[in-house]
Motif scaffolding. Sequence first.
Motif, PDB file in Angstrom:
ATOM      1  N   PHE A  22      38.076  30.693  37.065  1.00  0.00           N
ATOM      2  CA  PHE A  22      39.389  31.385  37.503  1.00  0.00           C
ATOM      3  C   PHE A  22      38.007  33.218  38.090  1.00  0.00           C
ATOM      4  O   PHE A  22      38.228  33.697  38.744  1.00  0.00           O
ATOM      5  CB  PHE A  22      40.519  31.709  36.414  1.00  0.00           C
ATOM      6  N   LEU A  23      37.438  33.667  37.185  1.00  0.00           N
ATOM      7  CA  LEU A  23      36.859  34.906  36.898  1.00  0.00           C
ATOM      8  C   LEU A  23      35.828  34.494  37.837  1.00  0.00           C
ATOM      9  O   LEU A  23      35.623  35.472  38.528  1.00  0.00           O
ATOM     10  CB  LEU A  23      36.412  34.669  35.751  1.00  0.00           C
ATOM     11  N   PHE A  24      35.326  33.160  38.172  1.00  0.00           N
ATOM     12  CA  PHE A  24      34.191  33.130  39.103  1.00  0.00           C
ATOM     13  C   PHE A  24      34.711  33.455  40.266  1.00  0.00           C
ATOM     14  O   PHE A  24      34.129  34.251  41.131  1.00  0.00           O
ATOM     15  CB  PHE A  24      33.177  31.913  38.657  1.00  0.00           C
ATOM     16  N   LEU A  25      35.389  33.352  40.497  1.00  0.00           N
ATOM     17  CA  LEU A  25      36.390  32.121  42.339  1.00  0.00           C
ATOM     18  C   LEU A  25      37.372  34.059  42.173  1.00  0.00           C
ATOM     19  O   LEU A  25      37.122  34.555  43.376  1.00  0.00           O
ATOM     20  CB  LEU A  25      37.965  31.679  41.968  1.00  0.00           C
ATOM     21  N   THR A  26      37.735  34.716  41.168  1.00  0.00           N
ATOM     22  CA  THR A  26      38.395  35.793  41.532  1.00  0.00           C
ATOM     23  C   THR A  26      37.317  37.292  41.661  1.00  0.00           C
ATOM     24  O   THR A  26      37.531  37.888  42.868  1.00  0.00           O
ATOM     25  CB  THR A  26      38.755  37.233  40.539  1.00  0.00           C
ATOM     26  N   LEU A  27      35.507  36.988  41.165  1.00  0.00           N
ATOM     27  CA  LEU A  27      34.668  37.666  41.815  1.00  0.00           C
ATOM     28  C   LEU A  27      34.463  37.860  42.451  1.00  0.00           C
ATOM     29  O   LEU A  27      33.893  38.039  44.136  1.00  0.00           O
ATOM     30  CB  LEU A  27      33.121  37.209  40.661  1.00  0.00           C
ATOM     31  N   LEU A  28      34.508  35.667  43.107  1.00  0.00           N
ATOM     32  CA  LEU A  28      33.401  35.474  44.980  1.00  0.00           C
ATOM     33  C   LEU A  28      34.830  36.191  45.861  1.00  0.00           C
ATOM     34  O   LEU A  28      33.954  36.592  46.853  1.00  0.00           O
ATOM     35  CB  LEU A  28      33.759  34.445  45.017  1.00  0.00           C
ATOM     36  N   ILE A  29      36.204  36.349  45.533  1.00  0.00           N
ATOM     37  CA  ILE A  29      37.263  36.801  46.406  1.00  0.00           C
ATOM     38  C   ILE A  29      36.790  38.768  46.776  1.00  0.00           C
ATOM     39  O   ILE A  29      37.228  38.913  47.638  1.00  0.00           O
ATOM     40  CB  ILE A  29      38.857  36.497  46.304  1.00  0.00           C
ATOM     41  N   PHE A  30      36.568  39.402  44.894  1.00  0.00           N
ATOM     42  CA  PHE A  30      35.549  41.034  45.430  1.00  0.00           C
ATOM     43  C   PHE A  30      35.321  40.723  46.565  1.00  0.00           C
ATOM     44  O   PHE A  30      34.863  41.760  47.087  1.00  0.00           O
ATOM     45  CB  PHE A  30      36.640  41.347  44.501  1.00  0.00           C
TER      46      PHE A  30
END
Length: 81
Positions: A22-30
Amino acid sequence: MEQADLLTQALNLTMFGMGFVFLFLTLLIFVTKVMSVIVQKLEARIKADSSQDNNSTTLEQEIDEETKFVIEQAIKMHRGA
């Protein structure tokens, strides 16, 4: 007790794994949104610079007659005509 401990470890590992994803995908979107904003600003700046430049040349002005003839012949040869 051993099986309960094993189940607790499995749930713990699952939660940590899902949390990292979840953190990785959130960072990727940002990061993707930031890159998009940067590209849009650069594109607007390039368009503004190119609109000020009245000496823009078209492709036909850049290609001389001999080069144009060679390209036409290569296209005909490629098509088999």
